[in-house]
Design a protein around this motif. Structure first.
Motif, PDB file in Angstrom:
ATOM      1  N   HIS A  20       0.835  -1.204   0.000  1.00 25.31           N
ATOM      2  CA  HIS A  20       0.000   0.000   0.000  1.00 25.31           C
ATOM      3  C   HIS A  20       0.871   1.257   0.000  1.00 25.31           C
ATOM      4  N   GLU A  21       1.957   1.266   0.754  1.00 24.54           N
ATOM      5  CA  GLU A  21       2.854   2.422   0.791  1.00 24.54           C
ATOM      6  C   GLU A  21       3.543   2.622  -0.559  1.00 24.54           C
ATOM      7  N   VAL A  22       3.917   1.512  -1.199  1.00 27.93           N
ATOM      8  CA  VAL A  22       4.522   1.605  -2.527  1.00 27.93           C
ATOM      9  C   VAL A  22       3.530   2.195  -3.523  1.00 27.93           C
ATOM     10  N   GLN A  23       2.289   1.770  -3.444  1.00 23.22           N
ATOM     11  CA  GLN A  23       1.265   2.300  -4.341  1.00 23.22           C
ATOM     12  C   GLN A  23       1.090   3.806  -4.146  1.00 23.22           C
ATOM     13  N   GLN A  24       1.094   4.235  -2.891  1.00 17.74           N
ATOM     14  CA  GLN A  24       0.950   5.673  -2.608  1.00 17.74           C
ATOM     15  C   GLN A  24       2.134   6.464  -3.159  1.00 17.74           C
ATOM     16  N   LEU A  25       3.345   5.943  -2.954  1.00 23.40           N
ATOM     17  CA  LEU A  25       4.532   6.628  -3.445  1.00 23.40           C
ATOM     18  C   LEU A  25       4.544   6.690  -4.965  1.00 23.40           C
ATOM     19  N   LEU A  26       4.178   5.585  -5.607  1.00 20.83           N
ATOM     20  CA  LEU A  26       4.134   5.564  -7.068  1.00 20.83           C
ATOM     21  C   LEU A  26       3.088   6.541  -7.587  1.00 20.83           C
ATOM     22  N   GLY A  27       1.940   6.580  -6.947  1.00 20.88           N
ATOM     23  CA  GLY A  27       0.900   7.526  -7.353  1.00 20.88           C
ATOM     24  C   GLY A  27       1.357   8.961  -7.213  1.00 20.88           C
ATOM     25  N   ARG A  28       2.058   9.262  -6.129  1.00 17.59           N
ATOM     26  CA  ARG A  28       2.559  10.632  -5.936  1.00 17.59           C
ATOM     27  C   ARG A  28       3.557  10.988  -7.038  1.00 17.59           C
ATOM     28  N   CYS A  29       4.458  10.059  -7.348  1.00 16.60           N
ATOM     29  CA  CYS A  29       5.442  10.330  -8.405  1.00 16.60           C
ATOM     30  C   CYS A  29       4.761  10.600  -9.740  1.00 16.60           C
ATOM     31  N   LEU A  30       3.760   9.801 -10.075  1.00 15.34           N
ATOM     32  CA  LEU A  30       3.080   9.966 -11.362  1.00 15.34           C
ATOM     33  C   LEU A  30       2.308  11.286 -11.425  1.00 15.34           C
ATOM     34  N   LEU A  89       8.694  -8.811   0.902  1.00 15.93           N
ATOM     35  CA  LEU A  89       9.004  -7.673   1.768  1.00 15.93           C
ATOM     36  C   LEU A  89      10.237  -6.932   1.268  1.00 15.93           C
ATOM     37  N   ASP A  90      11.275  -7.667   0.915  1.00 14.44           N
ATOM     38  CA  ASP A  90      12.501  -7.033   0.441  1.00 14.44           C
ATOM     39  C   ASP A  90      12.254  -6.288  -0.877  1.00 14.44           C
ATOM     40  N   GLY A  91      11.451  -6.892  -1.747  1.00 18.59           N
ATOM     41  CA  GLY A  91      11.148  -6.233  -3.011  1.00 18.59           C
ATOM     42  C   GLY A  91      10.397  -4.928  -2.807  1.00 18.59           C
ATOM     43  N   CYS A  92       9.453  -4.927  -1.854  1.00 16.76           N
ATOM     44  CA  CYS A  92       8.693  -3.708  -1.556  1.00 16.76           C
ATOM     45  C   CYS A  92       9.589  -2.636  -0.950  1.00 16.76           C
ATOM     46  N   ARG A  93      10.502  -3.051  -0.083  1.00 15.51           N
ATOM     47  CA  ARG A  93      11.417  -2.071   0.536  1.00 15.51           C
ATOM     48  C   ARG A  93      12.337  -1.464  -0.523  1.00 15.51           C
ATOM     49  N   CYS A  94      12.801  -2.280  -1.431  1.00 11.95           N
ATOM     50  CA  CYS A  94      13.632  -1.778  -2.528  1.00 11.95           C
ATOM     51  C   CYS A  94      12.833  -0.810  -3.407  1.00 11.95           C
ATOM     52  N   ALA A  95      11.572  -1.153  -3.666  1.00  9.47           N
ATOM     53  CA  ALA A  95      10.704  -0.280  -4.459  1.00  9.47           C
ATOM     54  C   ALA A  95      10.474   1.052  -3.743  1.00  9.47           C
ATOM     55  N   GLN A  96      10.288   0.999  -2.416  1.00  7.54           N
ATOM     56  CA  GLN A  96      10.120   2.228  -1.633  1.00  7.54           C
ATOM     57  C   GLN A  96      11.320   3.156  -1.795  1.00  7.54           C
ATOM     58  N   ASP A  97      12.514   2.596  -1.631  1.00 12.89           N
ATOM     59  CA  ASP A  97      13.741   3.401  -1.743  1.00 12.89           C
ATOM     60  C   ASP A  97      13.839   4.035  -3.135  1.00 12.89           C
ATOM     61  N   ALA A  98      13.522   3.246  -4.161  1.00 16.00           N
ATOM     62  CA  ALA A  98      13.597   3.762  -5.531  1.00 16.00           C
ATOM     63  C   ALA A  98      12.598   4.893  -5.744  1.00 16.00           C
TER      64      ALA A  98
END
Length: 289
Positions: free
Chosen positions: A14-24, A143-152
């Motif tokens: 969910h946090e990754v989705q929010q971050l991606l949405g903000r970037c877009l 979990l690791d993939g999501c954390r990596c996505a968050q950092d990116a």
């Protein structure tokens, strides 16, 4: 333990989705600003039908991709070195019809231009990567993939914000140039040029004076990171053009000269621990035929 891990994964997703949405969303804002700059920094056409010419340019720009917009921006609005006058010959009109050609440009040093070009190209790649390849590059089922996505995404968001701030500054400069252009179009000298159907570039009083031309040369010689200190430029001009003095033009200081020149922008910057007046040139070229 499995339920806890699943809950953690859902939270991270969910946090990754929010971050991606903000970037877009920020990228869309970035793209809209570029479209506005590309659409409004240049205008040409018959003097009696300028609104149609403006609307046509806005419509054509609206259909372009970010990559195409960046290509239009570089070398047209964002330029390095001397600014070439717009080509009036590109306007095909019947004989006797008055045409108007206007172009606003932001003149940068060669180093700044190369940096800006690199940043703009990087933004195109960043946008395409987020839109088309982000899910391919990150395993959002772990979990690791999501954390990596968050950092990116956090890194991407910071880069977008930095470039968006730069665009806002350019848009502000353009808005100021439109204000100056409005004053030019209402000036008596411009009306005289129009009445006489002059074929040379419009000369608008103080901005084409010897002292302002000398300051332009000083800027090319002294500018660092796109700005030149006013006091240093004054000394440079005094050494090479001793006849060009502020008092000759009714000014009490070099800072006042810069302030009075419509196409010179002044700003106070922190240099060596001191608040220092600096300037840059933002050229407007007008041509009649």
């Amino acid at each position: 333990m499995t339920n806890l891990a699943d809950n953690d994964l859902l939270t991270l997703q969910h946090e990754v989705q929010q971050l991606l949405g903000r970037c877009l969303l920020r990228l869309q804002h970035y793209e809209l600003l570029i479209k506005a700059i590309v659409a409004h920094h240049r205008l040409s056409g018959p003097i009696n039908d300028m609104e149609r010419s403006r609307s046509g340019r806005v419509g054509a720009t609206a259909r372009k991709t970010l990559g195409a917009l960046v290509g239009d921006l570089l070398g047209s609005y964002v330029v390095a070195g001397e600014i070439e006058p717009p080509e009036a010959s590109q306007i095909s009109l019947p004989e006797g019809v008055n045409s108007f050609v206007m172009q606003m440009s932001l003149n940068l040093s060669s180093e700044d231009f190369a940096r800006v070009e690199r940043d703009l190209r990087d933004m195109v790649r960043l946008r395409n990567n987020l839109v088309h390849h982000f899910i391919e590059q990150h395993n959002l089922r772990s979990l690791d993939g999501c954390r990596c996505a968050q950092d990116a995404l956090i890194s991407a968001n910071n880069r977008i914000d930095q470039n968006l701030n730069q665009l806002r500054e350019w848009a502000g400069t353009m808005e100021e140039m439109h204000r100056v252009l409005s004053l030019i179009l209402q000036s008596e000298e411009f009306k005289t040029e129009f009445t006489n159907r002059a074929t040379s570039k419009t000369k608008v009083g103080f901005d084409t004076s010897g002292i302002v031309c000398a300051l332009r040369k000083a800027y090319c010689a002294l500018a660092v990171d796109g700005w030149a200190p006013v006091a240093e430029a004054g000394r440079w001009v005094a050494e090479r053009y001793p006849e060009e003095k502020p008092a000759k033009y009714g000014c009490q200081s070099w800072r006042e000269v810069v302030h009075k020149a419509p196409t010179l922008e002044i700003r106070y910057l922190e240099l060596r621990g001191h608040r220092t007046p600096c300037y840059r040139e933002c050229d407007i070229t007008l041509e009649w035929r």
